[in-house]
Design a protein around this motif. Structure first.
Motif: not given
Lengths: 505, 155
Positions: A355, A52, A58, A340, A337, A61
């Protein structure tokens, strides 16, 4: 039904840095899974602030954190088999037959069979995820705030009845988590709730602070109890590879367990540990006519490993499409999430195909990488298993401090993390599981917002929570699942009585 | 693990978590009731949901008091001391972090914690130097996240 989103997904997952994040996640996941001291949830908690703060996108990650999650389900088997200490909660059942096999000199075969069944469970779950996630998303597209709120109630009901043997404690955990989520300024009215005039608390408890406190600090405190156990001596791995007939022998169990694991994984709140227990007991009931289970039966090893990997994949279905995590670890990912500003839900595959699709595609790739890592390279992880605690645990603490400090740049957050860690430790000592707390916390704001929106729509009329068919179905399902443990307990008691009678006869 | 000295059933001790939770639920409920706000655009407002939770927790904790579940063994003696020392070390590290800087405070923390995990003095120093160097490298060089070097060292 269109699987177009998967193309976008593969495009995302095959970008070089996403491949790298996925590979790193799988590798770290196997380590985290293999180390008895920490599990995937701790690994994710420690890594999240780094990703982060570093500004990792996102989808990357999520790809990396997911890699840690399902990678850990591979790694957990290594310590279960070689030292009879489960590397993570999902691998408890793996030790039952895996360790006896290793002691019989079949460690290599045991590792290979469990690796292959992990892979089968993992891949089947990704296929299931790819098919069912968009389908469920389509159903959920008609959900209004009332339906969402009842869905959360259903999630907590499942959690209470499926996780742990003390439903009241699980539900208390959820309630505490939900309460924690109410802290901070209420966005609708601007009211200060439980901020105690501390400006740092105006946004409530930061998710990262909570997660690291609960899953890193409390873990270190728990480990203080086991300081004098010394280094773990794994059983030596022989040279060998399972014969085709042995692999074939395990296929039916692996497939059954994969299906069970996936279904259990999809249910909100229940993850790898529940699924592997159910899969193992199912196989034992079906196959164990000669009493070989628990003494080194390859099928008893294959089943829980397939199930826990399938559950890890299945847990993403409700998390991605409904925003309701299927396990404690996916709850942390959901919270990630939200950092984000992405709220997973039925629109996820439409609004963020990179995503959802990217994650699923990366899981295909990741499972293949994990199979490669976990068959020929297993010795490397065995080596890592032997890292002494005096090196590992200070490292965990340093990483916790750094994660918080680099994200928030203030000492108050570190104090808060330590305080939460102490509370988490006390809760664990008192027999509470920490995963429900994180689930409650992650769902808290969503649950409250949906409840308030629903009642704003109806003008304060509570009937809206029971008005639609979906709501009623969800209420009925929640009620059914809530009474299930009582029913199962009664059946088990009857069965035990019957067995006792058969034993004396 | 050292066996706790408690023998036989300890009915009251087991109910303590439930009692603590019940008291917390009441305090939380009072706190929710007293949340100040002038206007909310929804009929429930900011107080209803926390109040509902306080009510749920109160009921659940009463249940927990009535049926406490399996026996709980709290840390005692040496273990309790270790926990207190570890936490003190952590708080000390956190509060001196901006002054002593990352390398020094990390070294102290790691040596202390390693010793608590029964490392020899030599290994504890290895752990301190190793962890400080490793994480300093990861953060400042690999991730490009600056770490304080400590105001006493002019950092």
């Amino acid at each position: 039904m269109s699987l177009d989103y998967l193309w976008t997904g593969f495009e995302t997952a095959l970008i070089w840095y996403n491949l790298l994040f996925g590979l790193a996640g799988c590798f770290l996941g196997t380590i985290v899974g293999a180390l008895p001291a920490i599990g995937p949830i701790n690994g994710i908690a420690l890594l999240l602030p780094l990703l982060y703060t570093f500004g990792v996108p996102a989808e990357s990650t999520l790809i990396m954190l997911a890699g840690i999650y399902y990678g850990a389900e591979y790694g957990g088997r290594i310590s279960s088999i070689l030292i009879n200490v489960p590397g993570d909660a999902g691998a408890v059942m793996t030790a039952l037959d895996g360790n006896p096999l290793a002691r019989q000199g079949k460690a290599a075969e045991a590792l290979a069979i469990s690796g292959l069944s992990s892979f089968t469970g993992g891949i089947l779950a990704v296929i299931g995820l790819a098919i069912f996630a968009p389908l469920l998303g389509k159903i959920a597209i008609g959900f209004g705030p009332a339906e969402y709120f009842v869905l959360m109630v259903f999630a907590f009901a499942t959690l209470g009845s499926m996780v742990g043997d003390q439903p009241v404690k699980t539900l208390i955990g959820c309630a505490i988590g939900l309460m924690g989520a109410t802290m901070g300024i209420d966005p609708t009215s601007g009211a200060y709730r439980f901020t105690f005039d501390v400006p740092e608390l105006n946004d409530g408890i930061e998710f990262i602070v909570l997660v690291i406190g609960l899953f890193s600090v409390s873990e270190v405190l728990t480990m203080l109890e086991h300081t004098h156990h010394g280094t773990l001596q794994p059983i030596k791995v022989n040279k060998g590879f399972p014969s085709w007939s042995l692999i074939k022998f395990c296929i039916p169990s692996t497939l059954r367990a994969s299906v069970i694991g996936f279904i259990v994984g999809v249910l909100p709140g229940t993850g790898a540990s529940v699924s592997s227990a159910i899969a193992y007991t199912t196989e034992k009931r079906l196959l164990d006519s000669k009493g070989t289970f628990g003494k080194g039966d390859f099928r008893g090893l294959a089943a829980p490993e397939a199930a826990n990997n399938a559950a890890a994949g299945g847990a993403f279905v409700p998390m991605l499409t409904l925003g309701v995590p299927g396990s404690g670890t996916t709850a942390v990912m959901l919270g990630a999430l939200m950092l984000y500003n992405i709220q997973p839900g039925p629109q996820l595959f439409v609004e963020h195909p990179e995503l959802g699709g990217g994650l699923i595609a990366s899981m295909f790739i990741g499972n293949i990488l994990l199979l490669l890592m976990n068959l020929p390279m297993v010795q490397l992880f065995v080596r890592i298993l032997q890292i002494p605690n005096w090196l590992l645990i200070p490292g965990i603490l340093v990483l916790s401090f750094l994660g918080i400090y680099s994200t928030y740049q203030d000492v108050f957050s570190i104090y808060l993390m330590l305080g939460i860690g102490v509370l988490g430790y006390l809760a664990r000592k008192a027999g509470f599981d920490l995963a429900p707390i994180i689930l409650g916390f992650v769902l808290g704001k969503v649950a409250e917002t949906n409840l308030r929106n629903a009642l704003a729509l109806s003008g304060g009329e509570l009937g809206i929570l029971f008005s639609s068919t979906i709501c009623i179905i969800l209420w009925v399902m929640a009620a059914a699942i809530a009474v299930m443990p009582f029913y199962i307990k009664r059946r088990q008691r009857k069965q035990a009585e019957a067995e006792a009678r058969a034993g004396t006869a | 693990m050292s066996k706790s000295a408690i023998e036989g059933p300890v009915p009251f001790g087991q109910r303590v978590p439930g009692i603590v939770l019940f008291v917390f639920a009441i305090i939380f409920g009072i706190g929710s009731w007293n949340i100040e706000y002038s206007f909310s655009s929804d009929p429930l407002g900011p107080t209803a949901f926390p109040l509902l939770l306080a009510g749920i927790l109160a009921v659940l904790s009463l249940w927990q008091i009535a049926v406490p579940g399996p026996q709980v063994s709290w840390p005692q003696g040496r273990l309790l001391l270790k926990i207190v020392v570890l936490l003190a070390l952590c708080f000390l590290t956190a509060s001196t972090y901006p002054v002593l800087g990352f390398p020094v405070s990390t070294f102290i923390l790691c040596v202390g914690v390693a010793l608590m995990f029964e490392a020899s003095l030599r290994n504890a120093v290895i752990s301190g130097v190793g962890n400080a160097a490793f994480w300093y490298f990861i953060f400042t060089i690999l991730l490009d996240i600056p770490l304080p070097l400590g105001s006493v060292f002019g950092g």
